[in-house]
Design a protein around this motif. Structure first.
Motif, short mmCIF file in Angstrom:
data_model
loop_
_atom_site.label_atom_id
_atom_site.label_comp_id
_atom_site.label_asym_id
_atom_site.label_seq_id
_atom_site.Cartn_x
_atom_site.Cartn_y
_atom_site.Cartn_z
N LEU A 26 66.13 39.17 90.50
CA LEU A 26 64.78 39.67 90.79
C LEU A 26 64.30 40.61 89.69
O LEU A 26 63.10 40.62 89.35
CB LEU A 26 64.76 40.36 92.15
CG LEU A 26 64.97 39.44 93.37
CD1 LEU A 26 65.01 40.27 94.64
CD2 LEU A 26 63.87 38.39 93.46
N SER B 136 59.04 40.39 93.36
CA SER B 136 59.83 40.73 94.53
C SER B 136 60.21 39.48 95.32
O SER B 136 59.57 38.41 95.20
CB SER B 136 59.06 41.69 95.44
OG SER B 136 57.93 41.05 96.00
N LYS B 137 61.23 39.62 96.13
CA LYS B 137 61.70 38.50 96.95
C LYS B 137 60.63 38.07 97.95
O LYS B 137 60.47 36.87 98.24
CB LYS B 137 62.98 38.92 97.67
CG LYS B 137 63.66 37.80 98.43
CD LYS B 137 64.98 38.28 99.00
CE LYS B 137 65.72 37.15 99.70
NZ LYS B 137 67.03 37.60 100.23
N GLY C 200 55.04 45.78 99.18
CA GLY C 200 56.04 46.85 99.05
C GLY C 200 55.64 48.12 99.75
O GLY C 200 56.13 49.20 99.36
N SER D 43 58.62 49.94 101.35
CA SER D 43 59.39 50.73 100.38
C SER D 43 58.63 51.98 99.98
O SER D 43 59.22 53.06 99.81
CB SER D 43 59.70 49.88 99.15
OG SER D 43 60.44 48.73 99.49
#
Length: 306
Positions: free
Chosen positions: A139, A145-146, A179, A182
């Motif tokens: 990654l 991102s995944k 994200g 996060s």
């Protein structure tokens, strides 16, 4: 920016397990073909090789790999290899291998599936899944991102309607893509660290105040010690002066004692002389009483003195 260059598929879905099939990618690549030709398998392979996620309804990979029941041997191996230019514009190859084994238990077929190995090759450097987290490394090299790979770029046709999902699922998808989870966790961590640092700061401020108080006490004690030392030196000087005077007095006393002893000796001698004189006078008187005047006159001067 990452660019896909070549994809090699072997033993996946309808792809032949004995010979790899290679697909080259261009700035614009269109995949067309009839049903069952493997269009979805290409997208599934891209998704798996980049995210290690199996497609939905693949029975944990057992139906993703070529069906072993149609083979002449009980083992079938599959492999997906992707060549791409990573974010640092270096050629990188990711290879993922898998295996399916067929066994019969009580005349019933049982298929076991396992992922054999995953390797990233980048120039002369190779990273094996036994030595590092391949998914995290990949990654980083792809720069995506995944969640974006799974839900946007290589979204499976069975999952393309996720933007129409209910609110909770939709929020989770968008949080993963952008994200925000996060970011929220990072904010929470920052707030937590800030609170901890504020507590530490307050403790340090208290320590500083206490230390300043201790320093003031130490300075006062040092000043007091210096004053006491000065007083001690003064007392020592007085003591030295007194010792000098005492030595002088001792010397004077010794002189007086010697004078007193001498005076006693002289006095004793004087007393002895006085006693002797008294005896002589008495003896002279006795002599005078016993002698006639005529005899005394007859005696010469020397005899009288004797």
């Amino acid at each position: 920016m990452t660019h896909l260059q070549r994809l090699s598929i072997q033993g996946i879905r309808s792809f032949d397990p004995s010979e790899p099939q290679e697909i080259r990618f261009f700035p614009l690549t269109i995949i067309i073909g009839p049903n069952g030709a493997g269009k979805t398998s290409i997208i599934e392979s891209l998704k798996y090789v980049t995210t290690s996620m199996m497609p939905p309804n693949s029975n944990s990979g057992k139906t993703f790999i070529h069906d072993v029941q149609f083979m002449d041997q009980p083992i079938v191996r599959g492999q997906i290899r992707l060549l791409f230019t990573d974010v640092e514009r270096k050629s990188t190859i990711i290879t993922r291998s898998m295996q399916a084994t067929l066994k019969y238990v009580k005349d019933q077929p049982q298929i076991t599936f396992r992922q054999i190995n995953s390797v990233i090759k980048r120039g002369d450097r190779s990273i094996d899944q036994k030595l590092a987290d391949i998914n995290a490394e990949l990654l980083e090299l792809i720069g995506v991102s995944k969640a974006v790979l799974n839900n946007v770029i290589f979204c499976h046709q069975e999952d393309i309607h996720w933007p129409l999902s209910e609110g909770k699922i939709l929020k989770e998808k968008f949080d993963a893509i952008f994200g925000s989870v996060s970011y929220s966790k990072a904010l929470e961590s920052i707030k937590k660290l800030r609170d901890e640092e504020m507590i530490n700061l307050r403790l340090l401020e208290k320590d500083v105040v206490f230390t300043q108080h201790i320093c003031k006490e130490v300075d006062a004690r040092r000043k007091q010690v210096a004053e006491e030392k000065s007083k001690i030196e003064m007392e020592k000087e007085k003591l030295r002066n007194l010792e000098s005077k005492i030595n002088q007095l001792d010397s004077r006393i010794n002189d007086l004692i010697e004078d007193e002893q001498y005076a006693e000796t002289v006095s004793k001698k004087i007393s002895e002389l006085i006693g002797s004189i008294d005896e002589k006078r008495k003896y002279a008187n006795d002599i005078g009483k016993n002698c006639d005047q005529t005899e005394l006159i007859a005696l010469n001067r020397q005899q009288v003195d004797e």
